[in-house]
Motif scaffolding. Structure first.
Motif, short mmCIF file in Angstrom:
data_model
loop_
_atom_site.label_atom_id
_atom_site.label_comp_id
_atom_site.label_asym_id
_atom_site.label_seq_id
_atom_site.Cartn_x
_atom_site.Cartn_y
_atom_site.Cartn_z
N ALA A 22 -19.62 58.58 7.97
CA ALA A 22 -18.57 59.06 7.07
C ALA A 22 -19.11 59.26 5.65
O ALA A 22 -18.78 60.26 5.00
CB ALA A 22 -17.39 58.10 7.06
N ARG A 57 -19.30 62.74 3.47
CA ARG A 57 -18.71 62.82 2.13
C ARG A 57 -19.74 63.33 1.12
O ARG A 57 -19.42 64.16 0.27
CB ARG A 57 -18.17 61.46 1.71
N THR A 83 -9.08 66.05 -1.75
CA THR A 83 -8.30 65.04 -1.02
C THR A 83 -9.15 64.37 0.05
O THR A 83 -8.96 63.18 0.31
CB THR A 83 -7.04 65.64 -0.38
N TYR A 84 -10.09 65.09 0.65
CA TYR A 84 -10.98 64.44 1.62
C TYR A 84 -11.91 63.46 0.92
O TYR A 84 -12.12 62.35 1.38
CB TYR A 84 -11.79 65.48 2.39
N ARG A 98 -10.18 60.35 -0.24
CA ARG A 98 -9.57 59.61 0.87
C ARG A 98 -8.06 59.47 0.70
O ARG A 98 -7.49 58.40 0.89
CB ARG A 98 -10.20 58.24 1.04
N ARG A 99 -7.44 60.55 0.31
CA ARG A 99 -6.00 60.56 0.14
C ARG A 99 -5.35 61.27 1.31
O ARG A 99 -6.02 61.92 2.10
CB ARG A 99 -5.61 61.25 -1.16
N ARG A 103 -3.78 64.03 3.28
CA ARG A 103 -4.07 65.46 3.24
C ARG A 103 -2.75 66.24 3.21
O ARG A 103 -1.84 65.97 3.97
CB ARG A 103 -4.90 65.77 4.48
N THR A 114 -11.80 63.93 13.63
CA THR A 114 -11.08 62.70 13.28
C THR A 114 -9.78 62.54 14.06
O THR A 114 -9.16 61.51 13.97
CB THR A 114 -10.76 62.67 11.77
#
Length: 137
Positions: free
Chosen positions: A4, A8, A68-69, A72-73, A75, A136
């Motif tokens: 992950a 990112r 947003t990815y 980590r909020r 989506r 995911t």
């Protein structure tokens, strides 16, 4: 480094190295193109304005989806749909650009839409985010 974190970092690098220059160029030329469209508006002018509007919305949607990815909020599906519309426009531009490259002489408005090919670097982070969205689930 886990998987992950690697994704990112890769999304951040793609957005900075590919999407940022393409976004700046496309937004600048899109605004310049809108300033050259004068009255009276015909069908061609409306197509050009709609193309620029949806393209700008797609660029903003891609940036919002990436942020947003990365943050980590939750989506927002609306921004993802806007990014998908922008990717669709780039695909149309790529399909129109190919015959022009081989010598087809289209009308001016078709050439303007085909110049959306300059936004094609935005497809790389878009496809990466689409891949991450699928894996995911």
């Amino acid at each position: 480094m886990n998987r992950a974190l690697g994704h990112r970092i890769l999304i951040a690098v793609e957005m900075l190295l590919l999407a940022l220059p393409a976004s700046v160029i496309c937004l600048f030329f899109g605004l310049a193109l809108l300033m050259t469209v004068g009255f009276p508006w015909g069908l061609e002018e409306l197509v050009i304005m709609l193309f620029v509007f949806i393209g700008t919305l797609g660029i903003v949607g891609l940036w919002c989806a990436a942020v947003t990815y990365l943050a980590r909020r939750a989506r927002f599906i609306w921004w993802w749909r806007a990014a998908c519309m922008g990717a669709g426009l780039v695909t149309v531009s790529l399909m129109l650009f190919s015959p022009i490259a081989f010598g087809w002489e289209p009308p001016e408005w078709v050439t303007i839409i085909a110049l959306g090919v300059f936004a094609s670097p935005l497809l790389v982070p878009f496809l990466h985010l689409a891949y991450l969205l699928r894996t995911t689930r």
